[in-house]
Design a protein around this motif. Structure first.
Motif, short mmCIF file in Angstrom:
data_model
loop_
_atom_site.label_atom_id
_atom_site.label_comp_id
_atom_site.label_asym_id
_atom_site.label_seq_id
_atom_site.Cartn_x
_atom_site.Cartn_y
_atom_site.Cartn_z
N THR A 58 7.83 3.56 -6.30
CA THR A 58 6.53 3.87 -6.88
C THR A 58 5.44 3.43 -5.91
N CYS A 59 4.49 4.32 -5.67
CA CYS A 59 3.36 4.00 -4.78
C CYS A 59 2.43 3.00 -5.46
N LEU A 60 1.61 2.31 -4.68
CA LEU A 60 0.58 1.41 -5.24
C LEU A 60 -0.32 2.16 -6.22
N CYS A 61 -0.49 3.46 -6.01
CA CYS A 61 -1.37 4.26 -6.88
C CYS A 61 -0.70 4.58 -8.21
N GLY A 62 0.59 4.24 -8.32
CA GLY A 62 1.32 4.53 -9.55
C GLY A 62 2.16 5.80 -9.46
N HIS A 63 1.96 6.57 -8.40
CA HIS A 63 2.70 7.82 -8.26
C HIS A 63 4.19 7.56 -8.03
N TYR A 64 5.01 8.32 -8.76
CA TYR A 64 6.45 8.22 -8.61
C TYR A 64 7.02 9.62 -8.61
N CYS A 110 1.32 9.76 1.64
CA CYS A 110 0.19 10.64 1.30
C CYS A 110 -1.06 9.83 0.98
N CYS A 111 -0.89 8.69 0.32
CA CYS A 111 -2.05 7.86 -0.03
C CYS A 111 -2.64 7.17 1.20
N VAL A 112 -1.78 6.72 2.09
CA VAL A 112 -2.24 6.07 3.32
C VAL A 112 -3.15 7.02 4.09
ZN LIG Z 1 0.07 6.83 -3.78
#
Ligand SMILES: [Zn+2]
Length: 205
Positions: A38-44, A66-68
């Motif tokens: 899971t990304c820090l943004c909550g995306h899984y 993608c978030c980076v």
């Molecule tokens: Zn993310």
């Protein structure tokens, strides 16, 4: 989703303001996870992961590629994942010059390998011997960006960070492990066991 990411990054930063907090972060490593995370943004789920480091307080964290890219403006990960994808389809192709440079900076490849690869990076017709060398260097990228390598490296860094506060700890062995990891892109089974024993013995978390 992205408010969660900015909150998490600010928590780990010195500045409380997003615009300055995000400037504190640098790209460190990229790897492909085997288990979906899971990304820090909550995306899984995410598979392509970047390890970034705060240049001021040395905190590090993992964020989906993608978030980076989108929120921190860090592009190194993209280039690495594009090269990995290409080489997994055809191991006789070349990685991009930026990715080659990344491997060189991380001491994963030797001076000779770096020079050989950049001299032949656009060559389509190579002798079988040259092709073997290119494939060997390509394999180093795949190994270095594997989940397994990344977990060894983060375990080594965990001990190194901990040892900064524990001066009685002799860092000679752990430094030699790190050098050996940089040379081979991985640890042997024996080295991994020794590393885990240190972590356990000293109760490092
Ligand atoms: Zn993310």
């Amino acid at each position: 989703m992205h408010f969660k990411l900015t909150d998490e990054i600010i928590k780990l930063s010195e500045s409380d303001l997003w615009n300055s907090a995000k400037m504190e972060w640098n790209f460190e490593y990229a790897y492909q996870s085997e288990d979906l995370q899971t990304c820090l943004c909550g995306h899984y789920p995410i598979k392509n992961i970047c390890v970034i480091e705060n240049t001021i307080n040395k905190n590090s964290t993992e964020v989906g590629n993608c978030c980076v890219n989108k929120f921190l403006g860090i592009e190194e990960g993209n280039k690495i994942f594009v090269s990995i994808k290409r080489l997994k389809i055809d191991p006789e192709k070349s990685m991009s010059p930026e990715v080659l440079d990344y491997l060189f900076r991380k001491k994963v490849i030797t001076d000779f390998e770096n020079k050989f690869y950049s001299d032949t990076i656009r060559k389509r017709k190579m002798s079988s011997k040259q092709l073997e060398i290119r494939k060997r260097i390509n394999k180093k990228l795949i190994t270095f960006t594997s989940y397994e390598s990344n977990s060894s490296l983060s375990r080594i860094n965990l001990v190194l960070k901990w040892s900064e506060q524990n001066e009685s700890f002799d860092r000679t062995f752990i430094n030699s492990l790190k050098k050996s990891f940089e040379r081979n892109g991985k640890l042997s089974d024996k080295q991994s066991t020794a590393l885990e024993n240190i972590i356990k013995k000293w109760g490092i978390e």
